[in-house]
Design a protein around this motif. Structure first.
Motif, PDB file in Angstrom:
ATOM      1  N   LYS A  59      -1.504  36.624  52.407  1.00  5.56           N
ATOM      2  CA  LYS A  59      -1.474  35.439  53.259  1.00  5.56           C
ATOM      3  C   LYS A  59      -0.035  35.230  53.708  1.00  5.56           C
ATOM      4  CE  LYS A  59      -5.369  33.125  51.088  1.00  5.56           C
ATOM      5  NZ  LYS A  59      -5.838  31.957  50.340  1.00  5.56           N
TER       6      LYS A  59
ATOM      7  N   HIS B  20       2.487  32.772  56.442  1.00  2.00           N
ATOM      8  CA  HIS B  20       2.466  31.508  57.177  1.00  2.00           C
ATOM      9  C   HIS B  20       3.762  31.332  57.942  1.00  2.00           C
ATOM     10  CE1 HIS B  20       5.123  29.396  54.346  1.00  2.00           C
ATOM     11  NE2 HIS B  20       4.531  30.114  53.420  1.00  2.00           N
TER      12      HIS B  20
ATOM     13  N   THR C 190      -7.440  23.617  65.991  1.00  2.00           N
ATOM     14  CA  THR C 190      -8.460  24.603  65.643  1.00  2.00           C
ATOM     15  C   THR C 190      -7.938  25.998  65.932  1.00  2.00           C
ATOM     16  OG1 THR C 190      -9.469  24.340  67.821  1.00  2.00           O
ATOM     17  CG2 THR C 190     -10.426  23.071  66.038  1.00  2.00           C
TER      18      THR C 190
ATOM     19  N   GLY D 115     -11.542  32.242  61.638  1.00  4.52           N
ATOM     20  CA  GLY D 115     -11.581  31.623  60.316  1.00  4.52           C
ATOM     21  C   GLY D 115     -10.484  32.118  59.393  1.00  4.52           C
TER      22      GLY D 115
ATOM     23  N   THR E 223      -7.405  32.119  60.127  1.00  5.26           N
ATOM     24  CA  THR E 223      -6.197  31.385  60.486  1.00  5.26           C
ATOM     25  C   THR E 223      -6.426  29.904  60.219  1.00  5.26           C
ATOM     26  OG1 THR E 223      -5.765  33.029  62.186  1.00  5.26           O
ATOM     27  CG2 THR E 223      -4.557  30.965  62.349  1.00  5.26           C
ATOM     28  N   THR E 224      -5.496  29.289  59.477  1.00  4.13           N
ATOM     29  CA  THR E 224      -5.653  27.895  59.090  1.00  4.13           C
ATOM     30  C   THR E 224      -4.434  27.083  59.509  1.00  4.13           C
ATOM     31  OG1 THR E 224      -6.846  28.678  57.138  1.00  4.13           O
ATOM     32  CG2 THR E 224      -6.160  26.369  57.152  1.00  4.13           C
TER      33      THR E 224
ATOM     34  N   SER F  95      -2.270  23.462  59.625  1.00  5.44           N
ATOM     35  CA  SER F  95      -2.090  22.137  59.010  1.00  5.44           C
ATOM     36  C   SER F  95      -0.912  21.496  59.728  1.00  5.44           C
ATOM     37  CB  SER F  95      -1.855  22.244  57.502  1.00  5.44           C
ATOM     38  OG  SER F  95      -0.703  23.004  57.231  1.00  5.44           O
TER      39      SER F  95
END
Length: 166
Positions: free
Chosen positions: A80, A82, A101, A105, A107-108, A110
């Motif tokens: 992972k 970031h 969004t 899926g 890729t997240t 915040s």
């Protein structure tokens, strides 16, 4: 036998039109064409587009990113990674991110949840999970906020390396 099939089909088709009011003359046939005055160019309401006769809100918040794209380079398999994108509200009112969004899926995103005051900075962290991926990747994150336009897009990319054989 053919006569019975034809009769059954005729009854079924006739039953489909039972609720329809009979149309009288050519006015009934052409009535649908006159309902929409400009059927060739229907108007579509899109809140992301300011029309020609509408001026943008001069007091709207503005999301200004230091960078809108980030390249991770080589990414290890099953890892992972970031990156944190930083933005400044260069507008005249508080900026509020409603949603973000990702195009996949894996890729997240915040983000800063509280309103970002004019002149202040906010953050959008994007995490990519390389599990099950291989080769060149390119993922987008669409951010919906109270800005004009309301959607801002960020891009991450990289190259997920081939797993080493044991």
């Amino acid at each position: 036998m053919k006569h019975q099939i034809f009769l059954a089909a005729a009854l079924l088709l006739g039953a489909c039109n039972r609720d329809k009011a009979p149309e009288a003359g050519t006015a009934g046939i052409n009535a649908a064409a006159t309902v929409e005055t400009d059927a060739a160019n229907p108007t579509v309401d899109n809140p992301n587009v300011v029309s020609d006769n509408e001026t943008p809100n001069p007091n709207a918040p503005v999301m200004k990113f230091a960078e809108a794209e980030f390249d991770f380079g080589d990414i290890q398999p099953d890892s992972k990674v970031h990156h944190t994108f930083t933005f400044t509200n260069t507008g005249k009112s508080p900026l509020l991110i409603e949603d973000a969004t990702a195009s996949c899926g894996c890729t997240t995103p915040s983000w800063t949840k509280e309103p970002v005051a004019p002149g202040a900075e906010g953050k959008m962290e994007v995490q990519f999970d390389s599990r099950g991926k291989q080769g060149i990747i390119s993922k987008q994150v669409a951010i919906r906020a109270n800005t004009q336009p309301s959607i801002t897009t960020l891009l991450i990319k990289g190259n997920v390396l081939t797993p080493k054989a044991n």
